[in-house]
Scaffold this active site. Structure first.
Site, PDB file in Angstrom:
ATOM      1  N   CYS A  75       1.102  -1.817  -0.028  1.00  0.00           N
ATOM      2  CA  CYS A  75       0.019  -0.186  -0.021  1.00  0.00           C
ATOM      3  C   CYS A  75       1.086   0.976   0.091  1.00  0.00           C
ATOM      4  CB  CYS A  75      -0.717  -0.586   0.990  1.00  0.00           C
ATOM      5  SG  CYS A  75      -2.167   1.206   1.706  1.00  0.00           S
ATOM      6  N   CYS A 193      -0.856   4.073  -6.752  1.00  0.00           N
ATOM      7  CA  CYS A 193      -2.456   3.347  -5.758  1.00  0.00           C
ATOM      8  C   CYS A 193      -2.393   1.727  -5.988  1.00  0.00           C
ATOM      9  CB  CYS A 193      -3.162   4.083  -5.548  1.00  0.00           C
ATOM     10  SG  CYS A 193      -4.500   2.948  -4.561  1.00  0.00           S
TER      11      CYS A 193
HETATM   12  N1  DGL Z   1      -3.999   0.791  -2.054  1.00  0.00           N
HETATM   13  C1  DGL Z   1      -3.771   2.096  -1.209  1.00  0.00           C
HETATM   14  C2  DGL Z   1      -2.283   2.736  -1.384  1.00  0.00           C
HETATM   15  O1  DGL Z   1      -1.409   2.175  -2.772  1.00  0.00           O
HETATM   16  C3  DGL Z   1      -4.728   2.831  -0.672  1.00  0.00           C
HETATM   17  C4  DGL Z   1      -5.788   3.134  -0.824  1.00  0.00           C
HETATM   18  C5  DGL Z   1      -6.606   3.302  -0.131  1.00  0.00           C
HETATM   19  O2  DGL Z   1      -6.998   2.931   1.433  1.00  0.00           O
HETATM   20  O3  DGL Z   1      -6.871   5.583   0.307  1.00  0.00           O
HETATM   21  O4  DGL Z   1      -2.332   3.171  -1.326  1.00  0.00           O
END
Ligand code: DGL
Length: 273
Positions: A75, A193
């Site tokens: 993440c 993301c």
């Molecule tokens: N998948 C996540 C990232 O790479 C987070 C997305 C979220 O929960 O806002 O930042």
């Protein structure tokens, strides 16, 4: 740490499955434990204190309940907010984080115009500011990064709300600029993301086919291999590794998506925590 211990992976939700897919392809003999913190998603607009608290709690669960030998923070938002603290708190745990892949984008872009889509949390972090500053300072052939916080997009992907995803892309992609391969156009787009690779087909409607999309799955998987090799904990057994998937959110939807997106081994376990 021993070779047979699993590798822990977590994300705010389903986005990190894009990283898990690359990890399993690169490291087929490793076992993985993945936690989707969907009950607390999205992280991107909730502020650092919340993301740090969740990242710490998930790391503890992965260590205490699953005895992981390494951690992949799949993440960007959690990496930006919490990777440094987790490293300090768990110094013996090899950790790989993810960050928007700006460097590979710079290597690929011919028009020198690069779009970056990510959560507000990632883009407003000190880590991202440092990344972009050091990269710019090292370039002899300058590039323009066009940065777009995509509020609501990870949440819409998390809940599989396609009309909302389409509406948000119709708002954010024109704000980034004109896509294409001609001079002045954006020819490279960083998906900053881990949720976004799952909607690349919907993004294509706006960018056209020629624009390069850069995500971090493969480099993160290679970096994980390097860390395991350095720690002497790469699993060398010929047997395929196992997979345990957990969600803090809705189990039914999560189970469906993982079946759709991952080539699940027969012994995969999917549960709610
Ligand atoms: N998948 C996540 C990232 O790479 C987070 C997305 C979220 O929960 O806002 O930042």
């Amino acid at each position: 740490m021993t070779l047979n211990q699993p590798i822990g992976v977590f994300d705010s939700g389903i986005g990190g499955l894009s990283i898990l897919k690359a990890l399993r392809a690169e490291l087929p003999h490793e076992s993985f434990v993945y936690i989707a913190d969907s009950g607390n998603a999205p992280y991107g607009e909730k502020g650092d204190a919340f993301v740090i608290e969740r990242s710490r709690a998930l790391t503890r669960t992965l260590l205490d309940d699953h005895n992981v030998k390494a951690l992949v923070v799949a993440c960007n938002t959690a990496t930006a907010a919490a990777a440094k603290l987790i490293r300090a708190e768990f110094p013996d745990l090899p950790l790989v984080g993810v960050e928007p892949a700006l460097k590979p984008a710079v290597q690929l872009s011919k028009t020198r115009n690069i779009g970056v889509m990510a959560t507000r949390g990632t883009l407003e972090s000190a880590k991202f500011a440092a990344l972009i500053a050091s990269l710019k300072a090292s370039l002899t052939d300058p590039v323009d990064f066009i940065i777009q916080p995509c509020d609501g997009l990870a949440a819409a992907i998390e809940t599989q709300n396609t009309p909302k995803i389409i509406a948000l892309l119709a708002k954010y992609t024109p704000a980034i600029g004109e896509f294409g391969t001609k001079s002045g156009q954006i020819d490279t787009l960083v998906l900053g993301c881990t949720h976004y690779p799952f909607i690349s087909h919907l993004l294509r409607v706006h960018t056209g086919a020629a624009v390069h999309y850069i995500d971090t799955g493969e480099p993160v998987a290679r970096q994980t291999r390097r860390l395991l090799e350095a720690a002497g904990t790469l699993n060398t057994s010929p047997a395929l590794g196992g997979l345990k998937l957990f969600t803090t959110g809705d189990l039914g939807g999560f189970a469906e998506l993982t079946k759709l997106w991952l080539n699940l081994p027969e012994n995969a376990e999917i549960s709610k925590i």
